[in-house]
Scaffold this motif. Structure first.
Motif, PDB file in Angstrom:
ATOM      1  N   PHE A  18     -26.320 -54.853   2.953  1.00 24.15           N
ATOM      2  CA  PHE A  18     -25.795 -53.827   2.052  1.00 24.15           C
ATOM      3  C   PHE A  18     -26.906 -53.313   1.142  1.00 24.15           C
ATOM      4  O   PHE A  18     -27.892 -54.021   0.886  1.00 24.15           O
ATOM      5  CB  PHE A  18     -24.647 -54.380   1.209  1.00 24.15           C
ATOM      6  N   PRO A  19     -26.764 -52.078   0.634  1.00 21.79           N
ATOM      7  CA  PRO A  19     -27.732 -51.536  -0.321  1.00 21.79           C
ATOM      8  C   PRO A  19     -27.403 -51.969  -1.745  1.00 21.79           C
ATOM      9  O   PRO A  19     -26.360 -52.569  -2.006  1.00 21.79           O
ATOM     10  CB  PRO A  19     -27.560 -50.021  -0.166  1.00 21.79           C
ATOM     11  N   PRO A  26     -42.240 -51.821   0.724  1.00 19.70           N
ATOM     12  CA  PRO A  26     -42.722 -50.443   0.934  1.00 19.70           C
ATOM     13  C   PRO A  26     -43.799 -50.100  -0.092  1.00 19.70           C
ATOM     14  O   PRO A  26     -43.804 -50.622  -1.213  1.00 19.70           O
ATOM     15  CB  PRO A  26     -41.456 -49.602   0.709  1.00 19.70           C
ATOM     16  N   LYS A  27     -44.735 -49.264   0.297  1.00 23.39           N
ATOM     17  CA  LYS A  27     -45.783 -48.840  -0.630  1.00 23.39           C
ATOM     18  C   LYS A  27     -45.170 -48.009  -1.750  1.00 23.39           C
ATOM     19  O   LYS A  27     -44.360 -47.130  -1.509  1.00 23.39           O
ATOM     20  CB  LYS A  27     -46.836 -48.024   0.112  1.00 23.39           C
ATOM     21  N   GLN A  28     -45.569 -48.330  -2.968  1.00 24.06           N
ATOM     22  CA  GLN A  28     -44.973 -47.689  -4.128  1.00 24.06           C
ATOM     23  C   GLN A  28     -46.044 -47.052  -5.007  1.00 24.06           C
ATOM     24  O   GLN A  28     -47.214 -47.400  -4.941  1.00 24.06           O
ATOM     25  CB  GLN A  28     -44.173 -48.711  -4.952  1.00 24.06           C
ATOM     26  N   GLY A  65     -43.558 -42.471   3.141  1.00 28.50           N
ATOM     27  CA  GLY A  65     -43.215 -43.858   3.421  1.00 28.50           C
ATOM     28  C   GLY A  65     -41.782 -43.995   3.887  1.00 28.50           C
ATOM     29  O   GLY A  65     -41.258 -43.160   4.640  1.00 28.50           O
ATOM     30  N   GLU A  66     -41.126 -45.049   3.402  1.00 28.25           N
ATOM     31  CA  GLU A  66     -39.752 -45.319   3.830  1.00 28.25           C
ATOM     32  C   GLU A  66     -38.828 -44.162   3.428  1.00 28.25           C
ATOM     33  O   GLU A  66     -38.771 -43.778   2.260  1.00 28.25           O
ATOM     34  CB  GLU A  66     -39.265 -46.613   3.183  1.00 28.25           C
ATOM     35  N   PRO A  67     -38.104 -43.570   4.393  1.00 26.06           N
ATOM     36  CA  PRO A  67     -37.245 -42.416   4.063  1.00 26.06           C
ATOM     37  C   PRO A  67     -36.048 -42.817   3.219  1.00 26.06           C
ATOM     38  O   PRO A  67     -35.578 -43.954   3.277  1.00 26.06           O
ATOM     39  CB  PRO A  67     -36.807 -41.909   5.443  1.00 26.06           C
ATOM     40  N   GLN A  68     -35.563 -41.908   2.428  1.00 25.66           N
ATOM     41  CA  GLN A  68     -34.382 -42.130   1.600  1.00 25.66           C
ATOM     42  C   GLN A  68     -33.318 -41.103   1.977  1.00 25.66           C
ATOM     43  O   GLN A  68     -33.615 -39.925   2.100  1.00 25.66           O
ATOM     44  CB  GLN A  68     -34.719 -41.995   0.114  1.00 25.66           C
TER      45      GLN A  68
END
Length: 450
Positions: free
Chosen positions: A29-30, A165-167, A180-183
């Protein structure tokens, strides 16, 4: 193993996102999702479901959702429990435990509790009375570790740095590096404030841009009210001038049908004066006054969001500074003094614990700000829609009043036109002769008698 009592609703809110490794038994879950717990194990696991899916998850990833908060917001916990068993909706809760709903088919979000009649049939296997599978095997990478300190349980999330994930941090806020990671969009069906104003631009925060739009809308309402006020003043002045003209003695010397035409013309002028005077009054009462009241009603909501969002944003920035200082200290780099130093193992442990505490406080503060921004975006977007609808209604009302003036004056003008069309020069001559005639005998030639 503890199975919850039938009828007792155990609702929790996800504090951290959970990505289980055992897809057959676990429930991923998110963050901020609401789950219904149906069973709790002795080793810190819960069995529950959300969005129609069931499975096990660590109890340390969630916190209890107070039922009194739901009842205060007129949300029935039992109703919510049924929603969580359906595949139709995913339920989320903000940091302040305000619940909102996402339609899994359309991705539309809503603060309004969906009707049970809209739900898909949920699987009977999710019932509390069904045999429960065993919890998934605990792994080092997915279970949060708890320890006791003064009777208060603290949580330490164990994460693999290689999978983070790279931040990047921009003005105190943490974002995933672009590309990076898609939202997923919070509202993918239509352009929405909640998806497009998170970062700062040209020394303005996203909230500043939305607030400026709201303020400009307020000024636009004010300008429309001023326009209507000026039009009403012009109409009233015009009405007075027409009334004065209708009482003049011009044309009083005319007679017969010409005189009647003059009277009709003055009557039309008088009626037009009354119509425009009434029009001026209606503009003030039906258009200008509601505009002013509407502008003031939206001002209150804007002030409330300004205080909440800006306060939470400052808190995030303060904690960001503290996190950065702790990070520098932990790595042995003191940027303030420009020195490099190695710390003892005891100091490193203390700094590490401080770092985790600050990181947790920072993330909580950022989530609070995010929830406040979502609430502000929704309200401002709703208010902008309401403002647009209201302005459109006032425009229509203004046009309708103008049309009413035209129709009213057209009737009076029609009567005057009819009188003009009935001007009869022959009848006027006859009328004049009857009133002013001096005799029908004409002079004749004179004969002189001698």
């Amino acid at each position: 193993m503890q199975t919850l009592v039938e009828g007792k609703v155990d609702l929790v809110r996800a504090v951290f996102p959970y990505a289980c490794t055992d897809q057959a038994k676990g429930l991923a879950f998110p963050e901020r999702v609401v789950l219904l717990v149906v069973e709790r194990s002795d080793d810190g696991w819960c069995r529950g479901f959300a969005a129609g899916k069931q499975g096990w998850f660590p109890a340390s990833y969630v916190e209890i959702l107070p039922l009194e908060k739901l009842l205060k917001n007129s949300i029935d916990p039992n109703h919510l429990a049924v929603l969580l068993q359906s595949h139709s909706w995913t339920v989320y809760a903000t940091q302040e435990n305000k619940v909102y709903f996402v339609n899994n088919a359309t991705k539309e979000t809503s603060w309004i509790v969906p009707s049970l009649g809209t739900l898909q049939n949920h699987s009977p296997s999710l019932s509390r009375s069904n045999p429960s599978p065993t919890p998934p095997t605990t792994t080092h990478n997915e279970l949060s570790v708890g320890y006791m300190n003064g009777g208060v349980t603290k949580r330490r999330l164990v994460r693999e740095k290689s999978k983070r994930p790279k931040q990047q941090v921009i003005n105190g806020l943490t974002f995933v590096v672009e590309g990076g990671e898609p939202q997923d969009l919070l509202n993918p069906l239509a352009p929405s404030y909640i998806d497009h104003f998170w970062t700062d631009k040209n020394e303005q925060t996203g909230f500043d841009v939305i607030r400026e739009k709201h303020i400009n809308g307020k000024f636009a309402i004010k300008e429309m009210a001023e326009f209507i006020k000026e039009r009403a003043i012009i109409e009233e002045q015009y009405a007075r001038s027409l009334a004065k003209l209708s009482k003049s003695t011009l044309g009083d010397n005319e007679e017969g049908t010409l005189h009647k035409a003059w009277l009709a013309l003055k009557a039309e002028t008088r009626e037009r004066s009354e119509t425009h005077s009434k029009f001026a009054t209606q503009l003030g009462i039906e258009v200008e006054k509601p505009l002013i009241e509407f502008k003031e009603s939206q001002k209150i909501t804007r002030k409330e969001h300004e205080y909440i969002v800006e306060k939470s944003r400052k808190q995030v920035q303060v904690l960001d500074t503290s996190v950065e200082k702790a990070r520098i200290c932990l790595s042995g780099k003191d940027n303030v003094r420009g020195l490099l130093r190695r710390q003892s193992s005891i100091s490193d442990v203390k700094s590490g614990e401080d770092m985790m505490r600050l990181e947790k406080n920072y993330n909580q503060a950022q989530r609070t700000w995010l929830d406040n921004m979502i609430a502000a975006c929704r309200d401002f977007e709703k208010h902008e829609e309401e403002r647009s609808d209201f302005v459109q209604e006032q425009f229509v009302k203004y046009i309708d009043l103008c049309v009413g003036v035209q129709e009213s004056t057209a009737e009076a003008l029609t009567r005057a036109t009819n009188m003009v069309e009935h001007i009869n020069k022959k009848a006027d001559r006859e009328y004049f002769i009857k009133r002013k005639g001096t005799g029908t005998l004409r002079p004749v030639d004179r004969y002189v008698e001698l």
